[in-house]
Design a protein around this motif. Sequence first.
Motif, PDB file in Angstrom:
ATOM      1  N   THR A  27       0.833  -1.212   0.000  1.00  0.00           N
ATOM      2  CA  THR A  27       0.000   0.000   0.000  1.00  0.00           C
ATOM      3  C   THR A  27       0.860   1.251   0.000  1.00  0.00           C
ATOM      4  OG1 THR A  27      -1.717  -1.180   1.228  1.00  0.00           O
ATOM      5  CG2 THR A  27      -1.845   1.215   1.208  1.00  0.00           C
ATOM      6  N   PHE A  28       1.946   1.207   0.788  1.00  0.00           N
ATOM      7  CA  PHE A  28       2.867   2.343   0.863  1.00  0.00           C
ATOM      8  C   PHE A  28       3.415   2.677  -0.523  1.00  0.00           C
ATOM      9  CE2 PHE A  28       6.994   4.311   1.478  1.00  0.00           C
ATOM     10  CZ  PHE A  28       6.766   5.232   2.485  1.00  0.00           C
ATOM     11  N   TYR A  29       3.872   1.645  -1.242  1.00  0.00           N
ATOM     12  CA  TYR A  29       4.435   1.871  -2.574  1.00  0.00           C
ATOM     13  C   TYR A  29       3.354   2.320  -3.562  1.00  0.00           C
ATOM     14  CZ  TYR A  29       8.609  -0.480  -0.823  1.00  0.00           C
ATOM     15  OH  TYR A  29       9.725  -0.818  -0.103  1.00  0.00           O
ATOM     16  N   TYR A  30       2.161   1.777  -3.413  1.00  0.00           N
ATOM     17  CA  TYR A  30       1.059   2.153  -4.299  1.00  0.00           C
ATOM     18  C   TYR A  30       0.735   3.636  -4.143  1.00  0.00           C
ATOM     19  CZ  TYR A  30      -3.487   2.142  -6.596  1.00  0.00           C
ATOM     20  OH  TYR A  30      -4.546   2.411  -7.428  1.00  0.00           O
ATOM     21  N   VAL A  31       0.695   4.105  -2.908  1.00  0.00           N
ATOM     22  CA  VAL A  31       0.411   5.517  -2.651  1.00  0.00           C
ATOM     23  C   VAL A  31       1.534   6.384  -3.217  1.00  0.00           C
ATOM     24  CG1 VAL A  31       0.122   7.271  -0.856  1.00  0.00           C
ATOM     25  CG2 VAL A  31      -0.985   5.054  -0.610  1.00  0.00           C
ATOM     26  N   ALA A  32       2.790   5.915  -3.069  1.00  0.00           N
ATOM     27  CA  ALA A  32       3.926   6.673  -3.593  1.00  0.00           C
ATOM     28  C   ALA A  32       3.854   6.790  -5.114  1.00  0.00           C
ATOM     29  CB  ALA A  32       5.232   5.995  -3.177  1.00  0.00           C
ATOM     30  N   VAL A  33       3.490   5.680  -5.792  1.00  0.00           N
ATOM     31  CA  VAL A  33       3.346   5.698  -7.248  1.00  0.00           C
ATOM     32  C   VAL A  33       2.209   6.634  -7.665  1.00  0.00           C
ATOM     33  CG1 VAL A  33       2.722   4.313  -9.269  1.00  0.00           C
ATOM     34  CG2 VAL A  33       4.355   3.420  -7.593  1.00  0.00           C
ATOM     35  N   ALA A  34       1.103   6.572  -6.928  1.00  0.00           N
ATOM     36  CA  ALA A  34      -0.031   7.449  -7.222  1.00  0.00           C
ATOM     37  C   ALA A  34       0.368   8.908  -7.085  1.00  0.00           C
ATOM     38  CB  ALA A  34      -1.200   7.127  -6.300  1.00  0.00           C
ATOM     39  N   ALA A  35       1.211   9.213  -6.080  1.00  0.00           N
ATOM     40  CA  ALA A  35       1.676  10.590  -5.889  1.00  0.00           C
ATOM     41  C   ALA A  35       2.537  11.043  -7.061  1.00  0.00           C
ATOM     42  CB  ALA A  35       2.467  10.689  -4.584  1.00  0.00           C
ATOM     43  N   ILE A  36       3.378  10.124  -7.568  1.00  0.00           N
ATOM     44  CA  ILE A  36       4.245  10.462  -8.710  1.00  0.00           C
ATOM     45  C   ILE A  36       3.406  10.715  -9.960  1.00  0.00           C
ATOM     46  CG2 ILE A  36       6.036   9.580 -10.249  1.00  0.00           C
ATOM     47  CD1 ILE A  36       7.129   8.000  -7.842  1.00  0.00           C
ATOM     48  N   LEU A  37       2.478   9.808 -10.251  1.00  0.00           N
ATOM     49  CA  LEU A  37       1.630   9.962 -11.432  1.00  0.00           C
ATOM     50  C   LEU A  37       0.764  11.216 -11.338  1.00  0.00           C
ATOM     51  CD1 LEU A  37       0.465   6.261 -11.972  1.00  0.00           C
ATOM     52  CD2 LEU A  37       2.210   7.524 -13.252  1.00  0.00           C
ATOM     53  N   LEU A  38       0.299  11.503 -10.126  1.00  0.00           N
ATOM     54  CA  LEU A  38      -0.539  12.682  -9.919  1.00  0.00           C
ATOM     55  C   LEU A  38       0.212  13.957 -10.290  1.00  0.00           C
ATOM     56  CD1 LEU A  38      -3.293  13.676  -8.871  1.00  0.00           C
ATOM     57  CD2 LEU A  38      -2.295  13.764  -6.571  1.00  0.00           C
ATOM     58  N   SER A  39       1.496  14.010  -9.956  1.00  0.00           N
ATOM     59  CA  SER A  39       2.291  15.205 -10.259  1.00  0.00           C
ATOM     60  C   SER A  39       2.430  15.407 -11.771  1.00  0.00           C
ATOM     61  CB  SER A  39       3.662  15.096  -9.594  1.00  0.00           C
ATOM     62  OG  SER A  39       4.402  14.013 -10.139  1.00  0.00           O
ATOM     63  N   PHE A  40       2.562  14.297 -12.516  1.00  0.00           N
ATOM     64  CA  PHE A  40       2.702  14.416 -13.978  1.00  0.00           C
ATOM     65  C   PHE A  40       1.380  14.754 -14.648  1.00  0.00           C
ATOM     66  CE2 PHE A  40       6.607  12.028 -13.142  1.00  0.00           C
ATOM     67  CZ  PHE A  40       7.498  12.690 -13.977  1.00  0.00           C
ATOM     68  N   PHE A  41       0.300  14.088 -14.226  1.00  0.00           N
ATOM     69  CA  PHE A  41      -0.999  14.329 -14.862  1.00  0.00           C
ATOM     70  C   PHE A  41      -1.513  15.737 -14.583  1.00  0.00           C
ATOM     71  CE2 PHE A  41      -1.582   9.536 -14.646  1.00  0.00           C
ATOM     72  CZ  PHE A  41      -1.310   9.367 -15.998  1.00  0.00           C
ATOM     73  N   SER A  42      -1.219  16.279 -13.405  1.00  0.00           N
ATOM     74  CA  SER A  42      -1.686  17.634 -13.093  1.00  0.00           C
ATOM     75  C   SER A  42      -0.966  18.683 -13.936  1.00  0.00           C
ATOM     76  CB  SER A  42      -1.474  17.925 -11.602  1.00  0.00           C
ATOM     77  OG  SER A  42      -0.103  17.843 -11.260  1.00  0.00           O
ATOM     78  N   VAL A  43       0.313  18.420 -14.274  1.00  0.00           N
ATOM     79  CA  VAL A  43       1.075  19.362 -15.105  1.00  0.00           C
ATOM     80  C   VAL A  43       0.728  19.181 -16.585  1.00  0.00           C
ATOM     81  CG1 VAL A  43       3.419  20.059 -15.790  1.00  0.00           C
ATOM     82  CG2 VAL A  43       2.944  19.453 -13.417  1.00  0.00           C
ATOM     83  N   ALA A  44       0.194  18.023 -16.945  1.00  0.00           N
ATOM     84  CA  ALA A  44      -0.104  17.734 -18.358  1.00  0.00           C
ATOM     85  C   ALA A  44      -1.138  18.699 -18.926  1.00  0.00           C
ATOM     86  CB  ALA A  44      -0.588  16.297 -18.501  1.00  0.00           C
ATOM     87  N   ARG A  45      -2.110  19.110 -18.116  1.00  0.00           N
ATOM     88  CA  ARG A  45      -3.188  19.966 -18.620  1.00  0.00           C
ATOM     89  C   ARG A  45      -2.690  21.336 -19.107  1.00  0.00           C
ATOM     90  NH1 ARG A  45      -6.340  21.360 -14.905  1.00  0.00           N
ATOM     91  NH2 ARG A  45      -5.428  20.289 -13.113  1.00  0.00           N
ATOM     92  N   PRO A  46      -1.911  22.100 -18.270  1.00  0.00           N
ATOM     93  CA  PRO A  46      -1.399  23.380 -18.804  1.00  0.00           C
ATOM     94  C   PRO A  46      -0.412  23.183 -19.965  1.00  0.00           C
ATOM     95  CG  PRO A  46      -0.514  22.927 -16.621  1.00  0.00           C
ATOM     96  CD  PRO A  46      -1.599  21.953 -16.848  1.00  0.00           C
ATOM     97  N   TYR A  47       0.297  22.052 -19.951  1.00  0.00           N
ATOM     98  CA  TYR A  47       1.231  21.770 -21.049  1.00  0.00           C
ATOM     99  C   TYR A  47       0.461  21.569 -22.350  1.00  0.00           C
ATOM    100  CZ  TYR A  47       5.169  19.593 -23.509  1.00  0.00           C
ATOM    101  OH  TYR A  47       6.166  19.312 -24.409  1.00  0.00           O
ATOM    102  N   LEU A  48      -0.624  20.820 -22.282  1.00  0.00           N
ATOM    103  CA  LEU A  48      -1.462  20.611 -23.466  1.00  0.00           C
ATOM    104  C   LEU A  48      -2.185  21.898 -23.871  1.00  0.00           C
ATOM    105  CD1 LEU A  48      -2.986  17.113 -22.561  1.00  0.00           C
ATOM    106  CD2 LEU A  48      -1.328  17.601 -24.386  1.00  0.00           C
ATOM    107  N   THR A  49      -2.517  22.727 -22.881  1.00  0.00           N
ATOM    108  CA  THR A  49      -3.164  24.009 -23.186  1.00  0.00           C
ATOM    109  C   THR A  49      -2.269  24.875 -24.064  1.00  0.00           C
ATOM    110  OG1 THR A  49      -4.364  23.973 -21.084  1.00  0.00           O
ATOM    111  CG2 THR A  49      -4.159  26.099 -22.176  1.00  0.00           C
ATOM    112  N   LYS A  50      -0.962  24.836 -23.800  1.00  0.00           N
ATOM    113  CA  LYS A  50       0.004  25.610 -24.594  1.00  0.00           C
ATOM    114  C   LYS A  50      -0.062  25.207 -26.054  1.00  0.00           C
ATOM    115  CE  LYS A  50       4.310  25.954 -26.521  1.00  0.00           C
ATOM    116  NZ  LYS A  50       4.798  25.209 -27.715  1.00  0.00           N
TER     117      LYS A  50
END
Length: 587
Positions: A27-50
């Motif tokens: 579970t610990f590793y799963y949450v850590a992976v989710a945190a990593i993916l969350l950081s990339f997906f949240s930045v993807a939106r303004p990047y695609l907006t450009k």
Amino acid sequence: MAGKSGNAFDVDLFKRLLRYTNPYKLTFYYVAVAAILLSFFSVARPYLTKFAIDDSIVPKDGDNLIFYITLMVIALVLEVVCQFSFIFFANWLGQQVVRDIRVKLFEHMLNFKKQYYDKSAVGRLVTRAVSDIETIASIFSQGLFMIISDLLKMLVILGVMLSMSWRLTLLVFIVLPFILYATRVFQKKMKVAFEEVRTQVSNLNSFVQERITGMKIVQIFGREETEYERFKDINNKHRNAWVKTVWYNSIFFPIAEISASITVGLIAWYGGLKVVESDTLSLGVIIMFIQLVQMLFRPLTHIADKFNTLQMGMVAANRVFEIIDTQSTIENNGTKIAKNLIGDIEFKDVRFSYIKNEEVLKGISFKVNAGETIAIVGATGAGKSTIINLLSRFYEIDSGEISVDNTNIKDFTLKSLRNEIAVVLQDVFLFADTIMSNITLDNKNITEAEVIMAAKQIGVHKFIETLPDGYYYNVKERGAMLSSGQRQLIAFLRACVSNPSILVLDEATSSVDSYSEQLIQEATENITKGRTSIVIAHRLATVKKADKIIVMDAGEIVEIGSHQELLQQENGYYRNLYEVQFIQEEV
């Protein structure tokens, strides 16, 4: 163990806390992976907006715009999925950890010496076991993983910024050091403030718990106004501690917002000029940078806020671990099982002190033969109750030896020894539960039939049957629904059904009415037959029937003998006590 007050973070304490996540590594590793993916997906939106602006809106390409919008929707859905997984499993992990810590803490507290509880405020211990441990959960649900996610998000944002325009990124770096410095100062100040908050919460809980428990004394002696003023003072200190945290927040967050606004203004000004003057920057890049700056500074304020939560959890963890690390348990190295003891008891030159160099027992020695009933008498503070506390190993003796059946009581396992000794105290404690549960203490080996049989033997069966639910009547907190005499009878019945090898009555009839005392006296005669019994009593009836009387004064045994033998001693301590106190009962 704990870091010094004012240190922003205690790494050793944090590592120790993380060890409790070992059983839940997946579970610990799963949450850590989710945190990593969350950081990339949240930045993807303004990047695609450009790209949507530069490649679709500016050239007016509708088909391409739909493509980028579709990508943004997919990124948004993935971000939502990651955020759900992150929040749910981070909270789940936190609750698993605090459950394990709470179990360990309570198990540790169950084995503390009685002396520890003599010196510790109940309210503070309750705070540690309940609210402090719950605060630890926020380290995982609102602190640790949130900070990791925000840090990753900031790193990704800065990487994207640098790849798009180092000049605009430089504008961000001009303001960034100021907010980082403010965040650092804020964290240190909040660490100290939160330690003060936890101290005042503990003081408030302790005060309220003690006053509610002792409300009868407060009202009897008319101390309502005094206690009200004391409560106001403690409550003010509690408020002031929280106001200090509010003060720091009210300074920091406006600074963060101003910093973000200044940065956005600089980007709009510099980027706008470049768009107008040349083609070195596009409109899409400027819009992206404005979005990313807001996303960059928001995690900074979140990190500061979440770091507060993390620090508060660390302060709570420090307090909880202080109790877990407390070495105040009775040594339980015995290997022999005390079962069906004969009941020979011997004290050999036993010395004991609650406070170092202040002896309560000064080398006492006596022997009780199996099946005998002995009475211990003496003035208050003579050491009578201390003897039975030592026999049950609630305290460790300083020197000497206590043996049962010619075996040092330290050689018995603690649980088996105490199972063979039943104690009825003057101050009876009943749990907020049924009479049956208070008698059996949920011991599955004691049947309801055995309880009823013992109750009939003592003579309390009829009294219990008159209650609304009989043996399943809930006596409420501390047995508030029963009289002191009735509570004493329940405690006596509790001792009877445990079928002890050794029975101890510590002034068990001193607070009951004559009728209840008569019932107890009759039951005492029945259950003490063939069983070693130690009676600490002020009443003549119990003392006279004892096989042997031990007379104590100031921690020493001054006389030993039967009632008649001690009365024959001229100017004897017992005889004087009898003439002053006991003879009045016979008149």
